[in-house]
Design a protein around this motif. Structure first.
Motif, short mmCIF file in Angstrom:
data_model
loop_
_atom_site.label_atom_id
_atom_site.label_comp_id
_atom_site.label_asym_id
_atom_site.label_seq_id
_atom_site.Cartn_x
_atom_site.Cartn_y
_atom_site.Cartn_z
N PRO A 18 35.71 42.30 50.75
CA PRO A 18 36.75 42.51 49.73
C PRO A 18 38.05 43.05 50.35
CG PRO A 18 35.21 44.33 49.65
CD PRO A 18 34.67 43.37 50.68
N ILE A 23 40.24 37.55 51.81
CA ILE A 23 40.44 36.75 50.60
C ILE A 23 41.49 35.66 50.86
CG2 ILE A 23 41.16 36.80 48.18
CD1 ILE A 23 38.51 38.21 48.67
N TRP A 37 33.77 32.41 41.75
CA TRP A 37 33.51 33.53 42.65
C TRP A 37 32.80 34.66 41.93
CZ3 TRP A 37 35.79 38.48 42.17
CH2 TRP A 37 36.77 38.59 41.18
N TYR A 39 31.68 38.98 42.57
CA TYR A 39 31.79 40.20 43.38
C TYR A 39 30.42 40.86 43.44
CZ TYR A 39 33.57 44.63 45.20
OH TYR A 39 33.81 45.72 45.98
N VAL A 50 40.45 42.93 44.05
CA VAL A 50 40.08 41.56 44.39
C VAL A 50 40.39 40.62 43.23
CG1 VAL A 50 38.16 40.00 44.90
CG2 VAL A 50 38.33 42.21 46.07
N VAL A 134 32.08 37.58 47.22
CA VAL A 134 32.78 38.71 47.84
C VAL A 134 31.77 39.84 47.98
CG1 VAL A 134 34.73 40.29 47.69
CG2 VAL A 134 34.94 37.97 46.76
#
Length: 619
Positions: A18, A23, A37, A39, A50, A134
């Protein structure tokens, strides 16, 4: 596995940290292609950064519901998995480790394993699209990469940031070393302050009869504004036992987040008989165990697969954290202190402590079984037992070696049944009453007719910072752009508004932060939003509808997860929060009355009444 400049596979999976640079690399590699995506981590502050960086270039995957479903499906297999490790590693050091405890607030092995299964599930159900995971730290991305690298039909890539990783590891190591040194100096300081009370304890407790040791957590909340000691966990138990001819001696566990010296002075003025375990230790003991925990063997090189995935790296990280943390040496010092009691001639017939099946309790039980085999050990299950608080549960295979009290007294019928169904010996579990929640049982219902033109939504975050930040972030997205509702935020005393204000930013006009007691706020509220706070049960006792907000980042610890869904709405996204609140506000008086009857039954099931017979259970 290094990153490359292009993506040739039809479906590509990128795993990155992250960090802004990582990114940006991922976005450049995708070259404008559509992607989804997710996290994977607990740091909500990082997630927010992010999310802002990715913006609308990718679609975020709502993982909350799926994460909780996976966690529930793996719950018992994980308990049984750790049970097998307990049998193989049965020792004081093992029982003092966070891995054996399974507490999701301490050990991250189970959560990170759920992340891996979540990634596998997303890959298995994804459409013809690219995916970006991520991963918050090195342990997560390495484990995901190791378990996904051979997934057929996907090109799995990790975007590395070598310099950042090196500096991050150095910072992490220095932080752990600083914490270890801080623990050493702080513990030695506490020993010096406690040492003068050792002689009094020996004089009072040497060869005494009818002595009951009552162990309790102590912090500023354990004293009234006038400085008078009050037992928040056991209420009038000490008073009752004294009237039965017992000599009650308090073992104060002074929380390290407060001034040890100040609390010790208050204790010495308010409590006639108390025993400080640390007063029996020496600086040599502390230094010896300090070094011993640093050089404990890291464990097996390879551990058996769990649910078809390799979690060796996760276990190794937990064990490393134990070596550098304060909990492991603290637990070993407690074991040492009990042995010193025996040598000093201290005697007692019963010991009572607040039961949560944590590692310090196991160290305590092991020490008592060795040095005081005839002493009666009683644990009081003083608070709620969410089924995802895995520390409360164990496998049947480890039951014969598990350090355990002679009996556990519960707060009511619900926990009594839950523990027995989970494998506890029925002879060792006794249905008791909710000593900590006696005032809650006497609450009067909020009047049914309230002015809905001024709708008030109360939000009560928990003591965990990340969980608090996530709940507020979702509530802001749900109600930040409307003036239809007044939103009142009541923060936990261990995680006040100041702890998260920098991440939240300025609050909308319809949001306020209140310092008033939660029961007063509930009297004026139409709906309660919570994640794991016990105010959910307080709301049910008052007849206030509740909405549980699931986490997208960690394992839910909802106190009401085992009850029918009709008890409370359980949602994850901001949109669903809005819908749930609207649905509740549309309930007519007949429906609300029917639900209140159900809520009253649940509260009565969870928290039994307290009278003299309840206290007699401890005799």
């Amino acid at each position: 596995m290094k990153d490359t400049s292009g993506l040739d596979a039809k479906q590509s999976v990128i795993i990155c940290a992250p960090r802004e640079t990582c990114i940006l690399k991922a976005l450049r590699q995708l070259k404008g292609k559509t992607f989804r995506w997710a996290y994977l981590g607990e740091n909500v502050s990082r997630f927010i950064v992010v999310e802002r960086q990715i913006g609308k270039t990718g679609e975020r995957i709502e993982i909350g519901g799926k994460l909780q479903t996976i966690a529930e499906s793996l719950r018992q297999p994980y308990i049984d998995y750790i049970g097998k490790l307990s049998v193989a590693n049965n020792s004081l050091v093992w029982w003092a480790s966070s891995l054996s405890e399974k507490n999701p607030l301490v050990s991250r092995t189970f959560l990170y394993a759920c992340y891996v299964k979540l990634c596998q599930a997303i890959l298995g159900s994804s459409r013809e699209e690219n995916l970006v995971f991520v991963a918050e730290n090195k342990t997560i991305w390495q484990t995901i990469l190791a378990n996904l690298k051979n997934s057929p039909g996907y090109e799995i890539r990790h975007i590395e940031a070598p310099v950042c990783e090196i500096f991050s590891e150095i910072r992490g190591t220095l932080k752990l070393a600083a914490l270890k040194v801080y623990f050493l100096t702080q513990t030695v300081y506490h020993l010096c302050l406690a040492r003068p009370y050792r002689g009094k304890s020996i004089k009072e407790l040497s060869h005494s009869e009818g002595v009951v040791l009552l162990q309790n957590w102590v912090d500023p909340r354990s004293f009234t504004p006038n400085g008078e000691y009050r037992d928040n966990f056991f209420g009038k138990l000490a008073h009752h036992l004294s009237h039965q001819g017992k000599k009650v001696v308090i073992i104060p566990q002074i929380l390290l987040t407060v001034s040890y010296g100040q609390i010790l002075k208050k204790i010495s003025r308010q409590i006639d008989s108390f025993l400080l375990p640390e007063s029996f230790l020496t600086v040599t003991d502390v230094c010896r165990l300090f070094l011993q925990t640093l050089f404990i063997k890291p464990g097996q090189k390879v551990y058996p697969a769990f649910a078809g995935i390799d979690i060796t790296g996760l276990i190794a990280q937990d064990l490393t954290r134990d070596r550098w943390g304060a909990a492991l040496p603290s637990n070993l010092l407690l074991y040492e202190a009990v042995g010193r009691w025996k040598k000093a001639g201290i005697s007692f017939e019963t010991t009572i402590y607040p039961y949560e099946n944590q590692v310090w309790e196991k160290s305590y039980c092991l020490a008592l079984r060795k040095f005081y085999p005839s002493v009666k050990i009683i644990g009081y299950q003083h608070t709620t037992v969410p089924k995802m608080y895995l520390n409360y549960f164990f496998s049947k295979g480890e039951l014969h070696i598990l350090p355990f009290p002679d009996k556990v007294i519960t707060t009511g019928k619900y926990t009594d049944l839950l523990l027995k169904k989970s494998g506890y010996d029925p002879a060792k579990v006794i249905c008791g009453g909710a000593i900590r929640y006696t005032s809650l049982l006497n609450k009067k219902l909020v009047p049914l007719k309230r002015d809905i033109t001024k709708t008030i939504i109360l939000v009560t975050p928990s003591s965990d910072r990340n969980e608090t930040l996530e709940l507020i972030w979702k509530v802001l997205k749900a109600f930040g752009d409307t003036k239809r509702y007044k939103v009142v935020l009541k923060f936990h005393p261990d995680c006040p508004y100041s702890y998260v204000a920098g991440d939240i930013g300025s609050l909308p006009e319809n949001f306020t932060v209140s310092e008033n007691p939660s029961d007063d706020l509930l009297l004026e509220s139409h709906v309660l939003l919570y994640s794991s706070s016990t105010t959910s049960i307080e709301a049910l006792a008052l007849g206030v509808p509740i909405v549980h907000v699931e986490s997208d980042f960690t394992i839910d610890r909802d106190n009401l997860a085992d009850f029918p869904t009709s008890v409370r709405e359980s949602v994850s996204t901001p949109d669903d929060i809005v819908k749930a609140a609207a649905k509740i506000l549309k309930m007519d008086e007949k429906e609300l009355s029917r639900k209140r009857q159900l809520w009253a039954e649940i509260v009565a099931e969870m928290f039994g009444p307290v009278d003299e017979s309840t206290f007699d259970l401890f005799l």
